[in-house]
Write a protein that holds these residues in place. Structure first.
Motif, PDB file in Angstrom:
ATOM      1  N   UNK A 217       0.833  -1.213   0.000  1.00  0.00           N
ATOM      2  CA  UNK A 217       0.000   0.000   0.000  1.00  0.00           C
ATOM      3  C   UNK A 217       0.860   1.253   0.000  1.00  0.00           C
ATOM      4  N   UNK A 218       1.940   1.192   0.751  1.00  0.00           N
ATOM      5  CA  UNK A 218       2.841   2.348   0.845  1.00  0.00           C
ATOM      6  C   UNK A 218       3.485   2.639  -0.518  1.00  0.00           C
ATOM      7  N   UNK A 219       3.859   1.590  -1.224  1.00  0.00           N
ATOM      8  CA  UNK A 219       4.457   1.778  -2.553  1.00  0.00           C
ATOM      9  C   UNK A 219       3.456   2.452  -3.486  1.00  0.00           C
ATOM     10  N   UNK A 220       2.229   1.982  -3.461  1.00  0.00           N
ATOM     11  CA  UNK A 220       1.210   2.585  -4.333  1.00  0.00           C
ATOM     12  C   UNK A 220       1.003   4.048  -3.980  1.00  0.00           C
ATOM     13  N   UNK A 221       1.010   4.341  -2.692  1.00  0.00           N
ATOM     14  CA  UNK A 221       0.819   5.727  -2.262  1.00  0.00           C
ATOM     15  C   UNK A 221       1.997   6.599  -2.700  1.00  0.00           C
ATOM     16  N   UNK A 222       3.193   6.061  -2.613  1.00  0.00           N
ATOM     17  CA  UNK A 222       4.382   6.803  -3.063  1.00  0.00           C
ATOM     18  C   UNK A 222       4.243   7.157  -4.540  1.00  0.00           C
ATOM     19  N   UNK A 223       3.824   6.194  -5.344  1.00  0.00           N
ATOM     20  CA  UNK A 223       3.649   6.457  -6.780  1.00  0.00           C
ATOM     21  C   UNK A 223       2.609   7.557  -6.998  1.00  0.00           C
ATOM     22  N   UNK A 224       1.490   7.451  -6.297  1.00  0.00           N
ATOM     23  CA  UNK A 224       0.409   8.430  -6.494  1.00  0.00           C
ATOM     24  C   UNK A 224       0.820   9.814  -6.038  1.00  0.00           C
ATOM     25  N   UNK A 225       1.382   9.873  -4.833  1.00  0.00           N
ATOM     26  CA  UNK A 225       1.722  11.185  -4.279  1.00  0.00           C
ATOM     27  C   UNK A 225       2.872  11.842  -5.034  1.00  0.00           C
ATOM     28  N   UNK A 226       3.884  11.073  -5.350  1.00  0.00           N
ATOM     29  CA  UNK A 226       5.030  11.651  -6.058  1.00  0.00           C
ATOM     30  C   UNK A 226       4.645  12.049  -7.483  1.00  0.00           C
ATOM     31  N   UNK A 227       3.795  11.262  -8.129  1.00  0.00           N
ATOM     32  CA  UNK A 227       3.337  11.628  -9.474  1.00  0.00           C
ATOM     33  C   UNK A 227       2.590  12.949  -9.419  1.00  0.00           C
ATOM     34  N   UNK A 228       1.727  13.082  -8.435  1.00  0.00           N
ATOM     35  CA  UNK A 228       0.984  14.331  -8.272  1.00  0.00           C
ATOM     36  C   UNK A 228       1.939  15.496  -8.011  1.00  0.00           C
ATOM     37  N   UNK A 229       2.892  15.287  -7.133  1.00  0.00           N
ATOM     38  CA  UNK A 229       3.823  16.369  -6.773  1.00  0.00           C
ATOM     39  C   UNK A 229       4.673  16.784  -7.977  1.00  0.00           C
ATOM     40  N   UNK A 230       5.136  15.824  -8.742  1.00  0.00           N
ATOM     41  CA  UNK A 230       5.968  16.144  -9.908  1.00  0.00           C
ATOM     42  C   UNK A 230       5.135  16.836 -10.980  1.00  0.00           C
ATOM     43  N   UNK A 231       3.901  16.400 -11.127  1.00  0.00           N
ATOM     44  CA  UNK A 231       3.015  17.043 -12.108  1.00  0.00           C
ATOM     45  C   UNK A 231       2.759  18.491 -11.719  1.00  0.00           C
ATOM     46  N   UNK A 232       2.470  18.697 -10.455  1.00  0.00           N
ATOM     47  CA  UNK A 232       2.231  20.059  -9.955  1.00  0.00           C
ATOM     48  C   UNK A 232       3.423  20.964 -10.255  1.00  0.00           C
ATOM     49  N   UNK A 233       4.611  20.408 -10.166  1.00  0.00           N
ATOM     50  CA  UNK A 233       5.824  21.212 -10.372  1.00  0.00           C
ATOM     51  C   UNK A 233       6.243  21.285 -11.841  1.00  0.00           C
ATOM     52  N   UNK A 234       5.414  20.754 -12.734  1.00  0.00           N
ATOM     53  CA  UNK A 234       5.686  20.920 -14.162  1.00  0.00           C
ATOM     54  C   UNK A 234       6.607  19.872 -14.767  1.00  0.00           C
ATOM     55  N   UNK A 235       6.823  18.775 -14.077  1.00  0.00           N
ATOM     56  CA  UNK A 235       7.675  17.716 -14.644  1.00  0.00           C
ATOM     57  C   UNK A 235       6.878  16.878 -15.643  1.00  0.00           C
ATOM     58  N   UNK A 236       7.593  16.317 -16.578  1.00  0.00           N
ATOM     59  CA  UNK A 236       6.954  15.499 -17.612  1.00  0.00           C
ATOM     60  C   UNK A 236       7.637  14.138 -17.684  1.00  0.00           C
ATOM     61  N   UNK A 237       7.073  13.291 -18.502  1.00  0.00           N
ATOM     62  CA  UNK A 237       7.639  11.953 -18.699  1.00  0.00           C
ATOM     63  C   UNK A 237       7.878  11.256 -17.348  1.00  0.00           C
ATOM     64  N   UNK A 238       6.863  11.306 -16.512  1.00  0.00           N
ATOM     65  CA  UNK A 238       6.966  10.710 -15.167  1.00  0.00           C
ATOM     66  C   UNK A 238       6.840   9.191 -15.281  1.00  0.00           C
ATOM     67  N   UNK A 239       7.814   8.498 -14.741  1.00  0.00           N
ATOM     68  CA  UNK A 239       7.812   7.039 -14.845  1.00  0.00           C
ATOM     69  C   UNK A 239       8.079   6.409 -13.485  1.00  0.00           C
ATOM     70  N   UNK A 240       7.220   5.486 -13.095  1.00  0.00           N
ATOM     71  CA  UNK A 240       7.457   4.757 -11.846  1.00  0.00           C
ATOM     72  C   UNK A 240       8.179   3.451 -12.162  1.00  0.00           C
ATOM     73  N   UNK A 241       8.983   3.031 -11.228  1.00  0.00           N
ATOM     74  CA  UNK A 241       9.752   1.797 -11.416  1.00  0.00           C
ATOM     75  C   UNK A 241       9.585   0.941 -10.165  1.00  0.00           C
ATOM     76  N   UNK A 242       9.023  -0.233 -10.352  1.00  0.00           N
ATOM     77  CA  UNK A 242       8.861  -1.141  -9.220  1.00  0.00           C
ATOM     78  C   UNK A 242       9.043  -2.565  -9.720  1.00  0.00           C
ATOM     79  N   UNK A 243       9.756  -3.343  -8.959  1.00  0.00           N
ATOM     80  CA  UNK A 243       9.934  -4.754  -9.294  1.00  0.00           C
ATOM     81  C   UNK A 243       9.321  -5.547  -8.148  1.00  0.00           C
ATOM     82  N   UNK A 244       8.041  -5.955  -8.307  1.00  0.00           N
ATOM     83  CA  UNK A 244       7.327  -6.578  -7.184  1.00  0.00           C
ATOM     84  C   UNK A 244       8.037  -7.794  -6.588  1.00  0.00           C
TER      85      UNK A 244
END
Lengths: 577, 64
Positions: free
Chosen positions: A473-500
């Motif tokens: 759950x924490x990993x999913x939240x990190x992806x969601x929150x960081x994606x939102x934060x990077x988007x807010x700051x104008x970043x593009x090409x946001x990519x998450x990397x996870x190896x379950x």
């Protein structure tokens, strides 16, 4: 001839024994010798002298046989160690080789080890954040594990004490969840990191601060550092090779030479500790106490006993567990101090499984120059002041940026050469890795294998540690929150990397198994890191940790060790140990 | 793969790292934000024999 034996025992008797010479063992050695105790420091690996035993430290990149890369054979021979970011051609000699030190993975776990004088302090990542009461009060507030027996106020003076000596750079940010310390000047954030910091401050109204990381680098050495023979960090960022300037803190550059200068330290490398000796006599000065340790010579495999009034166990978390589990006696048939059956249980770690990256197409007229051996840092912002998610605790994150040159390699011949000779700057790239707190659980444990032994006849450690639903759950939240934060700051090409299916362990922050607590029924150590059931044995490395926080733990190991050593010597002087 | 290894070998060679990347093992300093004037990029793009980095380094040390 009996007098010869008496002399032999006398030669092997000290005031204190420290098992391990890494970050916490080095601190134990420094503190105990500094307070006048004749101290034996046992290290299972080879000796590594500061500067002279850093063979690659001044090598240029092109001087390496494989240009710094690992060969296929090296990877295949070391499938576990080669997954560690620092296991590269310039530093493989500071890591153990997988086949020489086997262990049993009941569940997959990457156990990264450095068996040499200095241990992993030679190639650690040097992040040094203080813990706060949000961490020490966490288990009690959120209802997991057990309550810590100490609070921030107990350890704050010891943080200051070790920070001044080790040299910690950072900025006084005034954050309640990340207390300020005794800082040397901070590194600077890049323009993109500053932009991200500013945008987060505006959008989240100060609830998601971004700061420059606090790290054990001498950005402006003080007299105490020059006295150690250390000099200013040269910003080489080649730390994993060992630093000839002593620009970052290691046992080899700092605490061990300091302890040696007292003339009270005996350092014995190549000494594999088999077990701790417990005096089972009902009467006598040492009854009910540990009297020493059994040591196997790494080369001759001959066993020798050494004796002391107090023993500090600093073999690094999982090996400290192994030593206590293997210290069996009639009084403690399941391992030293293990009256409650909890030894080896409630092991936890940091969840480093996932990262996120992005680009920013602004700031095209800027770049960086030089190399910064550090990154920005996102302190924990989830569930700090109140519970706000469906998972417990939270995560911190590293945050780095760079503007790399890019080369078009699509052409051939003259066109390719021309392209190589004229690299162009691409966009700014940022990346962030999660550092999640995991919940200590009884089901995450280590024990001794009943049949397999290592080359020294010591039972192999069996590790059964895994992620759980809270981590997912924490990993999913990190992806969601960081994606939102990077988007807010104008970043593009946001990519998450996870190896379950990535095994835990590469954080190299394993903690617990010999946890501190108030109650001997639910913990192994008291608030001074003494075994409840054997008061002259202190455990002050990662094994003693009741919970893991999100912050890098080494600074806390240092502070806890200095505090425990001070208590031990006071108790000895009172005749209580 | 041969092409990749060739490029990797070349870009890790002493010649390339010293002359093109201006590799400095111990830079001592770290300047986290330094200006990279856009006119310099345009000039560099038009010069076959001078790389952007050459010009940038020249600019940095000549005028700083």
């Amino acid at each position: 001839m009996s007098f010869l034996n008496i002399d032999s025992v006398k030669d092997r008797t000290f005031d204190a024994i420290v098992i391990g010479s890494g970050i916490s063992g080095g601190w134990a050695a420094k503190e105990l010798t500094g307070k006048g105790l004749r101290t034996l420091v046992l290290e299972r690996g080879r000796d590594v002298k500061h500067i002279t035993d850093y063979p690659t430290t001044m090598m240029q990149p092109w001087e390496f046989q494989h240009l710094g890369q690992l060969t296929k054979e090296m990877r295949e021979a070391n499938p576990i160690a080669s997954r560690c970011y620092a296991f590269r051609e310039d530093a493989t000699h500071f890591f153990i080789k997988d086949n020489e030190h086997p262990y049993v993975q009941e569940k997959p776990f990457d156990w990264i080890r450095g068996y040499q004088v200095g241990g992993k302090s030679l190639m650690w990542a040097r992040g040094t954040q203080r813990w706060s009461d949000f961490d020490f009060e966490g288990p009690a507030r959120d209802g997991f594990a057990i309550d810590w027996p100490i609070r921030y106020a107990d350890i704050a003076p010891w943080y200051s004490y070790v920070e001044k000596f080790a040299g910690i750079s950072g900025n006084k940010d005034g954050l309640p969840q990340l207390p300020d310390g005794e800082f040397l000047p901070p590194h600077e954030q890049s323009c993109v990191e500053k932009h991200f910091t500013d945008e987060m401050a505006k959008h989240y109204k100060g609830t998601r601060p971004i700061i420059i990381g606090r790290c054990a680098h001498l950005t402006k050495p003080q007299p105490i550092h020059y006295q150690q023979g250390r000099a200013q960090c040269q910003n080489r960022s080649l730390c994993q090779r060992g630093c000839p300037y002593g620009g970052y803190f290691s046992s080899n550059s700092s605490t061990l030479p300091w302890a040696a200068k007292t003339g009270k330290m005996t350092l014995r490398p190549d000494s594999v500790v088999h077990s701790i000796i417990f005096d089972e006599k009902k009467n006598g000065l040492t009854s009910g106490r540990a009297t020493g340790v059994r040591v196997i010579d790494a080369h001759t495999k001959e066993m020798t006993e050494y004796y002391a009034r107090i023993i500090f166990v600093n073999a690094a978390c999982l090996n400290s567990n192994l030593i206590l589990l293997n210290s069996k006696s009639n009084r403690f048939p399941n391992g030293l101090g293990n009256d409650n059956g909890l030894l080896g249980k409630y092991v936890a770690f940091h969840n480093f499984r996932t990262t996120i990256s992005a680009e920013h197409d602004g700031f095209q007229d800027t770049t960086t120059e030089g190399i910064r051996p550090n990154s920005s840092y996102i302190p924990r912002f989830r569930n700090v002041f109140k519970q706000e998610t469906d998972f417990l605790r939270g995560y911190a994150a590293g945050f780095g940026s760079s503007r790399m040159t890019t080369i078009d390699t699509s052409a051939m011949g003259e066109g390719l050469k021309s392209s190589l000779m004229q690299p162009k700057y691409g966009n700014w790239r940022v990346s962030s890795h999660m550092m999640g707190e995991t919940i200590p659980k009884e089901s995450n444990y280590v024990t001794l294998d009943s049949s397999l032994t290592d080359a020294w006849g010591i039972p192999q450690l069996k590790i059964s540690v895994a992620y759980d639903d809270n981590d997912e759950k924490m990993i999913r939240d990190f992806h969601e929150q960081m994606s939102e934060m990077l988007t807010v700051a104008g970043f593009k090409n946001i990519q998450t990397h996870d190896v379950p299916d990535k095994a835990p362990g590469l954080d190299i922050h394993e903690m617990g198994g010999i946890r501190m607590g108030k109650d001997p029924k639910t913990s192994m150590l008291n608030k001074w890191n003494q075994l409840h059931a054997c008061k002259n044995v202190f455990v002050t490395d990662g094994a003693c940790m009741t919970s893991t926080s999100t912050q890098n733990p080494s600074l806390t190991f240092m502070a806890i060790t200095a505090r425990a050593a001070d208590h031990a010597v006071k108790e000895m002087r009172k005749g209580l140990l | 793969m041969i092409k990749r290894l060739t490029i990797q070998g070349y870009t890790n060679s002493e010649y390339y790292l010293v002359n093109v990347q201006k590799f400095n093992m111990a830079p001592v300093f770290i300047t986290a934000v330094c200006p990279y004037p856009s006119w310099l990029l345009m000039v560099a793009d038009n010069q076959d024999s001078i790389t952007q980095i050459d010009l940038y380094v020249f600019f940095k040390y000549r005028f700083s």
